[in-house]
Design a protein around this motif. Structure first.
Motif, short mmCIF file in Angstrom:
data_model
loop_
_atom_site.label_atom_id
_atom_site.label_comp_id
_atom_site.label_asym_id
_atom_site.label_seq_id
_atom_site.Cartn_x
_atom_site.Cartn_y
_atom_site.Cartn_z
N ALA A 50 -0.87 3.71 -58.59
CA ALA A 50 -0.82 3.10 -57.26
C ALA A 50 -1.68 3.89 -56.28
O ALA A 50 -2.44 3.32 -55.49
N ASN A 51 -1.59 5.21 -56.33
CA ASN A 51 -2.36 6.05 -55.42
C ASN A 51 -3.86 5.95 -55.68
O ASN A 51 -4.67 6.17 -54.77
N ALA A 52 -4.22 5.64 -56.92
CA ALA A 52 -5.64 5.58 -57.28
C ALA A 52 -6.18 4.15 -57.27
O ALA A 52 -7.36 3.95 -57.58
N SER A 53 -5.35 3.17 -56.94
CA SER A 53 -5.73 1.77 -57.14
C SER A 53 -6.98 1.36 -56.36
O SER A 53 -7.85 0.65 -56.89
N GLU A 54 -7.10 1.81 -55.12
CA GLU A 54 -8.28 1.42 -54.33
C GLU A 54 -9.55 2.06 -54.91
O GLU A 54 -10.59 1.40 -55.04
N ASP A 55 -9.46 3.34 -55.26
CA ASP A 55 -10.61 4.00 -55.86
C ASP A 55 -10.98 3.34 -57.18
O ASP A 55 -12.17 3.23 -57.52
N TRP A 56 -9.98 2.94 -57.93
CA TRP A 56 -10.21 2.28 -59.22
C TRP A 56 -11.01 0.98 -59.02
O TRP A 56 -12.04 0.76 -59.67
N ALA A 57 -10.50 0.13 -58.12
CA ALA A 57 -11.18 -1.15 -57.89
C ALA A 57 -12.61 -0.93 -57.40
O ALA A 57 -13.55 -1.59 -57.86
N LYS A 58 -12.79 0.01 -56.48
CA LYS A 58 -14.13 0.28 -55.95
C LYS A 58 -15.07 0.79 -57.05
O LYS A 58 -16.26 0.43 -57.09
N ALA A 59 -14.54 1.62 -57.95
CA ALA A 59 -15.37 2.16 -59.03
C ALA A 59 -15.81 1.05 -59.97
O ALA A 59 -16.97 1.03 -60.44
N ALA A 60 -14.92 0.11 -60.28
CA ALA A 60 -15.27 -1.01 -61.16
C ALA A 60 -16.28 -1.93 -60.48
O ALA A 60 -17.22 -2.42 -61.11
N ILE A 61 -16.10 -2.16 -59.19
CA ILE A 61 -17.05 -2.99 -58.42
C ILE A 61 -18.44 -2.36 -58.45
O ILE A 61 -19.45 -3.03 -58.66
N SER A 62 -18.49 -1.04 -58.27
CA SER A 62 -19.77 -0.34 -58.28
C SER A 62 -20.40 -0.37 -59.66
O SER A 62 -21.62 -0.57 -59.80
N ALA A 63 -19.60 -0.19 -60.71
CA ALA A 63 -20.12 -0.16 -62.08
C ALA A 63 -20.78 -1.48 -62.46
O ALA A 63 -21.77 -1.50 -63.19
N LYS A 64 -20.23 -2.58 -61.95
CA LYS A 64 -20.74 -3.90 -62.32
C LYS A 64 -21.74 -4.45 -61.31
O LYS A 64 -22.41 -5.45 -61.58
N GLY A 65 -21.80 -3.84 -60.13
CA GLY A 65 -22.63 -4.43 -59.08
C GLY A 65 -22.06 -5.75 -58.60
O GLY A 65 -22.80 -6.68 -58.26
N THR A 66 -20.73 -5.84 -58.56
CA THR A 66 -20.07 -7.08 -58.13
C THR A 66 -20.43 -7.42 -56.70
O THR A 66 -20.39 -6.55 -55.82
N PRO A 67 -20.82 -8.67 -56.42
CA PRO A 67 -21.16 -9.05 -55.06
C PRO A 67 -19.99 -8.84 -54.09
O PRO A 67 -18.82 -8.98 -54.47
#
Length: 565
Positions: A50-67
C-alpha cells in the motif's frame, strides 16, 4: 519503451548463489510458522505494498511509456490493485483455517453440467455486490467432486504446516506488473516455496519499487528479486537448489527451458525439475447473433476493441479471433463500428519488444487487412491464410471469421471451432444478449461446459478473471510438456481449492443508459478497464485506495468517478 535496460545491473552468479542460500533458510523458518504468524507477515506485506502503490504504478507507466490520462489507470489496476486484492483474499482464507474452518466456508455451491459443482466467488460480500453490480463469477471444479469433498480439502499448503517446499524460480512476465508478485504469493501460500523472482528485462526498472513493496517478505528471506537476461535465467533454471520453476511467457521460451530446443521434443527433457506455466494463446471472442440496438452495437464494439488493444495489445489473454454467425443480419454493421473503435484506439504506442515485427508479419500474411496506424482488422475466410488462428501476435491484430448457424447451433459450432482450430486454452469471451441467452435455456450452459478454456467471460472480457483473486488463473487442464499449449497448472485461487477446472465470469450485456451522444444512447458506467473509459485513471486509483482499507465512503467516491466514464 522509455527504460534504458542496458543501464540496469544484473545479478552475478555469486549473488544468485547467496540469494538462494538465504531463501533456503527462509523457507525452513516459514515451515515452522503457525497460521497466525503467517497472517501477520502477509498483513505487514499488505501495508508495505500500500505504501509503495503510487511509486509502483508510476514505475510501470514509465517502463511502458503509457500515455498520460485514462490509460494510466491500466497500470494501477493491473499492478498494485490486483496484488493488494490478492493478498487480502489469501489472508481471509488463512484466517478461516486458523479458526478451524474451510477456506470455502460461507461460499455457496451449486451444480454445473456433467456432474460438476461450482462455487460462487463473486459477489461474496457487501462491497463486491455494489462495486461489481451486475457481475458474478463461479469457480468450476473437475467432474465427480462432491461439495463436501471440496470444502474439506481446501487449503493446499496452508493446511500442511511444517512442509518445506524449497526454493522456486519465478520467471516473471514482461507485460503486466502484478503477474510476477501474484505468482510468488501462490508459490508461498499454496506450495510453501520461497521464490527468486527474475524480472523480465522490460520491467528491469521496477526492481527498486518491488523491493520496497515486498520488503517484509525479503527481510524474512522468503523472496529475492533480481534482474538478468537469458544467461541469468539459464543459470537459475539449472541450479541444483532450485526445486521448481514457474514461467509466464511464450511456449517457445518454455520449450527452450524444458527441451533445449523449440522444435525437437522427443526423449527425456533436459530440465530435471517440475515446471508450471502460463503461456497465452489465441483467445476467441464468440458473438451470438441477435437483434441489437445501435447502443448495444457500440458498447459491445468497445468491449471487443478493449480486449484487443488494452495495454497496447500486449496481453496473453487479449481477444484475437472474433467468431461471428454468417446469418447475423447486423454482422457488417457491427464490424464497421469495431473498425471505428480500433481507429480511436490506434493512438496507443506499440511498446513491447518484437511486436512491430509481428505486425509486419501479419501485414504480409494478410495484405488486404484494414489497418489504422498500428491496429489491424482482418477477415479470415477460405481464401486467406489461417495464420491468425495459430499465432499469438501480442500486438493489436484482430481477426474475424463467420460460421454457420444461429442460436444454440451456432454456439456449438463456435465452441468446436475455438477448441479445435485456435491455439491455446487460456481464456475465451462470449457476447450474448439476455433474450438470446434465455431462448437457449440450459443448452447454453451445457455447451459452455464443452468450451475448453481456463477462464471464460460472458459479456465480459475473460481477462477480468485475473483481477478476481478467488478464481483460478491458467490454461485448461490437460496440457503436457510435449504439447504445452497455454501452460500447465494454475495460480491465484485464493480459497486454495483442489482440482479446479475453470473460472466463469458473467457480466451485464449493457450497463445503465445515461444520455444521448450524437443521436445514440451512451451507457454508464463503463467498466474501468474499457479503453474508452474516460475516468479510468481516477477510478483505478480509488479502487487501489479502497483495496488498502475498504469503506463505504471510498466506495461512493468510486461510483462518482465511474459514472463519469
Amino acid at each position: 519503451m522509455t527504460t534504458a535496460v542496458k543501464e540496469i545491473r544484473f545479478a552475478t552468479e555469486a549473488q544468485l548463489d547467496i540469494a538462494i542460500k538465504n531463501l533456503t533458510n527462509g523457507i525452513a523458518n516459514w515451515a515452522k510458522l503457525d497460521l497466525q504468524e503467517r497472517i501477520a507477515l502477509l498483513k505487514k506485506t499488505h501495508i508495505s505494498i500500500a505504501n509503495a502503490s503510487e511509486d509502483w504504478a508510476k514505475a510501470a507507466i514509465s517502463a511502458k511509456g503509457t500515455p498520460k490520462g485514462s490509460p494510466e489507470g491500466e497500470e494501477w489496476m493491473s499492478g498494485p490493485y490486483a496484488t493488494l486484492s490478492g493478498i487480502t483474499a489469501v489472508i481471509e482464507s488463512l484466517e478461516k483455517l486458523a479458526k478451524g474452518k474451510s477456506p470455502l466456508d460461507g461460499i455457496k455451491a451449486s451444480k454445473a453440467p456433467n456432474n460438476r459443482i461450482k462455487f460462487k466467488m463473486l459477489p461474496s460480500n457487501f462491497y463486491e455486490f455494489n462495486l461489481f453490480h451486475g457481475f458474478r463469477a463461479d469457480l468450476w471444479l473437475e467432474p465427480n467432486i462432491s461439495e463436501a469433498e471440496a470444502r474439506a480439502n481446501a487449503g493446499l499448503g496452508a493446511k500442511r504446516l511444517g512442509q518445506n517446499g524449497g526454493v522456486g524460480l519465478v520467471l516473471g512476465a514482461g507485460n503486466i506488473s502484478a503477474i510476477g508478485p501474484l505468482d510468488m504469493l501462490y508459490e508461498l501460500v499454496a506450495h510453501n516455496r520461497a521464490t527468486i523472482l527474475k524480472l523480465n528485462p522490460t520491467f528491469a526498472s521496477l526492481l527498486d519499487v518491488y523491493k520496497q513493496a515486498f520488503s517484509p517478505l525479503i527481510e524474512a528471506n522468503l523472496l529475492r528479486i533480481v534482474n538478468g537476461g537469458a544467461e541469468t535465467g539459464a543459470y537459475l533454471t539449472d541450479h541444483l537448489d532450485i526445486k521448481h520453476i514457474h514461467i509466464t511467457g511464450s511456449a517457445l521460451t518454455h520449450d527452450k527451458i524444458v527441451w533445449g530446443s523449440t522444435t525437437t521434443k522427443i526423449g527425456r527433457p533436459i530440465l530435471n525439475k517440475p515446471i508450471t506455466s502460463e503461456l497465452g494463446g489465441v483467445s476467441p471472442i464468440i458473438i451470438l447473433p441477435g437483434k441489437w440496438s445501435k447502443a448495444d452495437l457500440r458498447y459491445q464494439a468497445e468491449n471487443v476493441v478493449t480486449q484487443r488493444t488494452h495495454n497496447g495489445g500486449h496481453n496473453c489473454i487479449a481477444g484475437q479471433a472474433i467468431i461471428l454467425s454468417k446469418e447475423w443480419e447486423q454482422k457488417d454493421e457491427f464490424l464497421a463500428i469495431v473498425l471505428e473503435e480500433l481507429e480511436k484506439a490506434s493512438k496507443r504506442p506499440i511498446w513491447y519488444p518484437g511486436s512491430e515485427a509481428k505486425l509486419a508479419a501479419a501485414q504480409i500474411a494478410y495484405p488486404n487487412a484494414k489497418r489504422r496506424n498500428d491496429t489491424m482488422l482482418i477477415e479470415i475466410n477460405e481464401q486467406t491464410s489461417k495464420e491468425l488462428f495459430t499465432t499469438e501476435y501480442f500486438a493489436p491484430v484482430l481477426g474475424h471469421i463467420a460460421l454457420d448457424g444461429t442460436g444454440i447451433s451456432f454456439f456449438r459450432n463456435a465452441v468446436d471451432f475455438a477448441n479445435n482450430e485456435l491455439d491455446g486454452s487460456l481464456g475465451a469471451s462470449i457476447i450474448v444478449s439476455p433474450h438470446d441467452l434465455k431462448s437457449m435455456g440450459s443448452a447454453f450452459e451445457n455447451s459452455l461446459a464443452d468450451l475448453r478454456y481456463g477462464t471464460i467471460g460472458i459479456n465480459v472480457w475473460s481477462a477480468i478473471g485475473f483481477l478476481i483473486p478467488s478464481l483460478s488463473w491458467g490454461a485448461f487442464a490437460g496440457n503436457t510438456l510435449e504439447n504445452v499449449g497455454s501452460g500447465i497448472g494454475i495460480v491465484h485461487n485464493s480459497h486454495l481449492v483442489e482440482r479446479t477446472e475453470r473460472s466463469v465470469i458473467w457480466g451485464p450485456f449493457r450497463p445503465f443508459p445515461r444520455s444521448f451522444i450524437n443521436g445514440e444512447i451512451a451507457f454508464s458506467p463503463k467498466p474501468a478497464w474499457f479503453v474508452t473509459a474516460r475516468s479510468a485513471k481516477d477510478t483505478a486509483q480509488k479502487l487501489t485506495q479502497f483495496s488498502i482499507k475498504p469503506s463505504v465512503t471510498k466506495m461512493l467516491k468510486i461510483f462518482v468517478d465511474a459514472f463519469r466514464a
